[in-house]
Scaffold this motif. Structure first.
Motif, mmCIF file in Angstrom:
data_model
loop_
_atom_site.group_PDB
_atom_site.id
_atom_site.type_symbol
_atom_site.label_atom_id
_atom_site.label_comp_id
_atom_site.label_asym_id
_atom_site.label_seq_id
_atom_site.Cartn_x
_atom_site.Cartn_y
_atom_site.Cartn_z
ATOM 1 N N VAL A 33 0.874 -1.162 0.000
ATOM 2 C CA VAL A 33 0.000 0.000 0.000
ATOM 3 C C VAL A 33 0.916 1.217 0.000
ATOM 4 O O VAL A 33 1.896 1.260 0.738
ATOM 5 N N ALA A 34 0.623 2.172 -0.863
ATOM 6 C CA ALA A 34 1.437 3.386 -0.939
ATOM 7 C C ALA A 34 0.518 4.569 -1.220
ATOM 8 O O ALA A 34 -0.686 4.403 -1.423
ATOM 9 N N SER A 56 7.662 10.449 3.644
ATOM 10 C CA SER A 56 8.844 10.703 4.469
ATOM 11 C C SER A 56 9.881 11.552 3.732
ATOM 12 O O SER A 56 10.495 12.442 4.319
ATOM 13 N N ARG A 57 10.074 11.298 2.440
ATOM 14 C CA ARG A 57 11.068 12.052 1.671
ATOM 15 C C ARG A 57 10.482 13.262 0.947
ATOM 16 O O ARG A 57 11.210 14.066 0.391
ATOM 17 N N GLN A 58 9.147 13.315 0.917
ATOM 18 C CA GLN A 58 8.450 14.409 0.221
ATOM 19 C C GLN A 58 8.884 14.513 -1.236
ATOM 20 O O GLN A 58 9.231 15.581 -1.744
#
Length: 112
Positions: A33-34, A56-58
């Motif tokens: 799931v993303a 998390s990394r945007q």
């Protein structure tokens, strides 16, 4: 009955994101799931591989671009409310960053 949904009718949350369940197209195995945003949905449809938004990394990421385990899109479905996606893919390699085939390899049970 299959209804065709225009990508502009998808409903994103307040951060501009929509959850996407990724499933192996021929077996139904749930792989991961993303999160997606408008751009990652567009790239996925245009390029035929899955693109997601990393919270998390945007930043955008093309699943498998660095590992070689890319997911070829077969179908992209929206749920009845247009606020969750289901990507049916051909994923020949592991889908999980741990190296497991699926991100769902843990069982949850109540302790005795």
């Amino acid at each position: 009955m299959v209804e065709v949904v225009d990508p502009t009718s998808l409903k994103y949350d307040s951060q501009g994101l929509i959850p996407c369940v990724v499933q192996q197209w021929d077996t139904g195995e749930v792989l991961m799931v993303a999160w997606m945003n408008e751009e990652s949905v567009r790239l996925t449809l245009e390029r035929g591989t899955t693109w997601f938004w990393s919270r998390s990394r945007q930043e955008l990421w093309n699943k498998g671009a660095t590992s070689g385990n890319t997911q070829q899109l077969r179908e992209l479905w929206a749920d009845c409310d247009n606020d969750t996606l289901l990507a049916k893919v051909d994923s020949p390699g592991p889908a999980c960053h741990t190296g497991n085939r699926s991100c769902f390899f843990k069982t949850v049970s109540k302790e005795d």
